[in-house]
Design an enzyme around this catalytic site. Structure first.
Site, PDB file in Angstrom:
ATOM      1  N   HIS A   1       0.835  -1.207   0.000  1.00 26.19           N
ATOM      2  CA  HIS A   1       0.000   0.000   0.000  1.00 26.19           C
ATOM      3  C   HIS A   1       0.870   1.259   0.000  1.00 26.19           C
ATOM      4  O   HIS A   1       0.741   2.126  -0.857  1.00 26.19           O
ATOM      5  CB  HIS A   1      -0.915  -0.024   1.237  1.00 26.19           C
ATOM      6  CG  HIS A   1      -1.774   1.188   1.390  1.00 26.19           C
ATOM      7  ND1 HIS A   1      -3.110   1.195   1.069  1.00 26.19           N
ATOM      8  CD2 HIS A   1      -1.495   2.445   1.806  1.00 26.19           C
ATOM      9  CE1 HIS A   1      -3.608   2.399   1.284  1.00 26.19           C
ATOM     10  NE2 HIS A   1      -2.642   3.177   1.739  1.00 26.19           N
ATOM     11  N   GLU A   2       1.772   1.315   0.979  1.00 24.28           N
ATOM     12  CA  GLU A   2       2.608   2.517   1.085  1.00 24.28           C
ATOM     13  C   GLU A   2       3.526   2.646  -0.117  1.00 24.28           C
ATOM     14  O   GLU A   2       3.838   3.743  -0.560  1.00 24.28           O
ATOM     15  CB  GLU A   2       3.412   2.496   2.391  1.00 24.28           C
ATOM     16  CG  GLU A   2       2.550   2.548   3.654  1.00 24.28           C
ATOM     17  CD  GLU A   2       1.536   3.673   3.665  1.00 24.28           C
ATOM     18  OE1 GLU A   2       1.787   4.731   3.047  1.00 24.28           O
ATOM     19  OE2 GLU A   2       0.455   3.496   4.272  1.00 24.28           O
TER      20      GLU A   2
HETATM   21 ZN   LIG Z   1      -2.790   5.213   2.072  1.00 27.21          ZN
END
Ligand SMILES: [Zn+2]
Length: 689
Positions: A475-476
């Protein structure tokens, strides 16, 4: 308050030219005492630049107003970037004290810029004549964004209203800082110190992590459970000790609500009232109306419509899940009703029973270093990027740097990964930057960071992740690519500078590639044997994707609904925050066995800064986009389909804020998204409402 001695630029590494490798700031040489002088000087320089633009006797032009603004404030931006990286990832008493001093100064500075009447007059004049200025599409977008920002900041208001707005903004900034620090203080204050005999149910990795945490807290030979999400959730998932689970869970959900100096409730009431007042001053009935007007969703009603479409199905699915967990308790001879501190424990047991899959079996295959490689490989296959480790001085020994290059070998940027939890780091996971991409004066390459809170292994052991951790990493990293691939001219439009209900598309979409079997097969390798994760195990992992999604969706959606309701109050004067939360949860019929993922007293998305105030819905809004966007790849039968990846880069990852988000999405997908893919992804499509 002591004023630091005034330091000349030569003595202050923040103000000197950054001559380090990749133009990095000299992070090792920067000390907390350098910041105050650097802020003072950078603020003064930016003020002088703004005054000169506003007072320019020449008639406004795009060059002497908009371009000049885009070129201004460079020192301030550099100092802010370094400071806020440290304030998030490696803070301490000195940095916190500076943060409390500086955040109202920065708010005041922002006000002076956006409430500058002479400056706004120039922008409004240009905006009114925009069709005749011969601007290209990006220039027109920059002008439009400036005009919108000034209007939304209150530039068009009279002086008394502007003064009030300025006071509100400053107050909100310092309250927001205090909010985050209070949560951190409550997290630091708690550690459940355990003996060997208290660890029933905990797998080896959780024991090792608890031992390391105890060591760090000066209790060697014992075990500590902390309020870091990974420590706490791991314990709730595995500990067979119901009494201890209750203790940890209760402390966890009480962060920011413990009375005394770190209690956030009064502070929240004040912030919500101030936000509502700000919205009214600018001409919106509520803060939610004000906030969403400049988002992809446009109105609170549009956001609520999406949440409502999901909420009923999520509750129905969660009720079925609860019944299954309760049945499990009964089958074990338990004579108690499932409580919130039981859910994760029994869900883990049921997951194991149903799919013969337990986290402890999975975890040795999810090595941090391999998952980083997996994220890199995905970026290579989609966008032709390569990553190589470089040895450069950073702010903490746990942080590591990688040079990013494109297919032709050209430098794209620098990526810094700072993955382990430590007491000096705020909780959560985020992407941030030391420098953003642009090419207004000359090409500037980005320096992008990912900061996470994974459990640090004992020395010599490989760091292992849960599947959720691995998903967080992807995600990051998706956010990081949004910064790294940015390809715009004007700084205002760079990278993640998009509406917050669009900004989670690149990150949430990226999570899908973790689950692509060829990535898992190659990079999920057993830490001791080096063996690939067996196909049968991968199949079981993927089969569990919709398991417990009723719980996860309820836990999240309740937060989004409470956020919209709280910031949708027209007159929140005298708000009792605890009462509001209880009443609102009752109104939406929150299941008793589930607690909001973030209760209001520690809801940092809303109150620590405020980036997601009336905007927490945006994760789900973005999930509609990401589920629908990944289908664009699925439809081709190739998760790395080059033509689809090209459009994704052109209109999403590389496009910053060049276009209105709905237009950008349509350009990528050929149409707007529907909610169907999201319901399918979460296993909610068939849930009875
Ligand atoms: Zn995020």
């Amino acid at each position: 308050m002591t004023q630091p001695q005034s330091l000349s630029a030569a003595d202050n590494p923040l103000l000197a030219t950054w001559a380090g490798p990749f133009g990095l700031p000299p992070l090792a040489a920067i000390k907390p005492e350098h910041f105050r002088a650097a802020f003072d000087r950078a603020l003064a320089v930016h003020r002088a630049e703004i005054d000169a633009i506003a007072a320019d006797p020449a008639a406004p032009t795009f060059a002497n107003t908009i371009v000049a603004l885009e070129k201004s404030g460079r020192d301030l931006e550099r100092v802010c970037n370094v400071f806020f990286v440290l304030a998030g990832a490696d803070t301490g008493d000195e940095i916190e004290a500076i943060e409390r001093e500086v955040s109202p100064l920065l708010a005041r500075h922002g006000n002076a810029l956006y409430l500058n009447a002479k400056l706004y007059a120039r922008i409004a004049d240009l905006h009114a004549r925009r069709a005749t200025l011969g601007l290209d599409a990006e220039q027109a977008r920059v002008l439009d964004r400036y005009n919108t920002r000034f209007v939304r900041a209150g530039a068009a208001l009279d002086k008394p209203k502007q003064d009030r707005l300025a006071a509100i903004n400053e107050k909100l900034a310092s309250l927001g800082t205090q909010f985050g620090q209070n949560v951190l203080a409550d997290e630091k204050a708690f550690a459940l110190i355990l003996e060997e005999g208290d660890l029933a149910g905990l797998p080896d990795f959780a024991r090792a992590a608890a031992a390391a945490a105890a060591e760090e807290r000066g209790a060697p030979g014992k075990y500590a459970i902390t309020l870091a999400r990974s420590s706490c959730e791991g314990f709730l998932q595995f500990s067979a000790r119901r009494d201890l689970r209750e203790k940890v869970f209760s402390a966890w959900i009480k962060r920011g609500e413990n009375g005394g100096a770190t209690d956030n409730c009064a502070l929240i009431a004040e912030m919500v009232a101030l936000r509502a007042e700000r919205a009214r001053l600018i001409g919106f009935p509520t803060y939610a109306d004000y906030r969403l007007d400049d988002q992809m969703a446009k109105t609170p009603a549009a956001a609520r419509k999406l949440l409502d479409e999901v909420w009923g199905r999520a509750r129905a699915k969660a009720a079925a899940e609860r019944d299954a967990l309760q049945a499990m308790i009964a089958s074990e001879g338990g004579n108690f009703a499932l409580a919130p501190w039981d859910w994760r424990y029994y869900a883990e047991k049921l997951r194991k029973a149903k799919f013969d899959l337990d986290e402890a079996e999975l975890k040795p295959y999810l090595q941090l270093d391999k998952m980083i490689e997996a994220a890199f490989e995905t970026a290579r296959r989609l966008f032709g990027l390569t990553f190589s480790a470089v040895d450069v001085p950073l702010y903490h020994p746990d942080a590591r740097a990688f040079e990013v290059k494109d297919k032709s070998g050209a430098h794209v940027g620098l990526f810094i990964g700072d993955y382990f939890a430590r007491p000096s780091k705020h909780s959560g996971a985020w992407m941030t930057s030391l420098r953003d991409q642009e090419k207004l004066i000359s090409p500037v390459r980005p320096v992008i960071l990912n900061v996470c809170n994974f459990t640090k292994p004992p020395a010599g052991e490989p760091a292992l992740l849960s599947f959720d951790d691995a998903r967080t990493l992807f995600h990051e990293f998706g956010h990081a690519l949004h910064g790294l691939l940015s390809n715009v001219t004007y700084p205002l439009l760079a990278g993640t500078a998009v509406p917050s209900d669009f900004v989670e598309l690149p990150s949430q979409l990226y999570e899908h590639w973790l689950e692509v079997p060829e990535i898992l097969q190659k990079y999920a390798r057993h830490a001791r044997t080096g063996e690939a994760m067996p196909k049968a195990l991968i199949d079981r992992v993927l089969a569990t994707r919709t398991f417990n999604q009723g719980f996860a969706t309820v836990e999240y959606t309740a937060c989004a609904l409470v956020d919209l309701d709280l910031h949708g109050l027209a007159d929140p004067a005298g708000l009792d925050v605890g009462q509001f939360e209880r009443d609102d949860l009752k109104r939406i019929a929150m299941p008793a066995e589930i607690v909001m993922r973030h209760r209001l007293p520690h809801f940092q998305h809303l109150f620590s800064g405020g980036g997601y105030a009336a905007g927490y819905y945006s994760y789900m809004w973005s999930e509609v986009l990401d589920a629908d966007a990944f289908e664009a790849f699925s439809e081709t039968g190739n998760a790395f389909d080059p033509a689809t990846a090209r459009r994704l880069r052109d209109y999403v990852y590389g496009a910053g804020n060049l276009r209105d988000p709905a237009e950008a999405y349509k350009a990528f997908r050929g149409r707007l998204p529907s909610v169907d893919a999201l319901l399918k992804k979460r296993g909610l499509a068939d849930a009875a409402v």
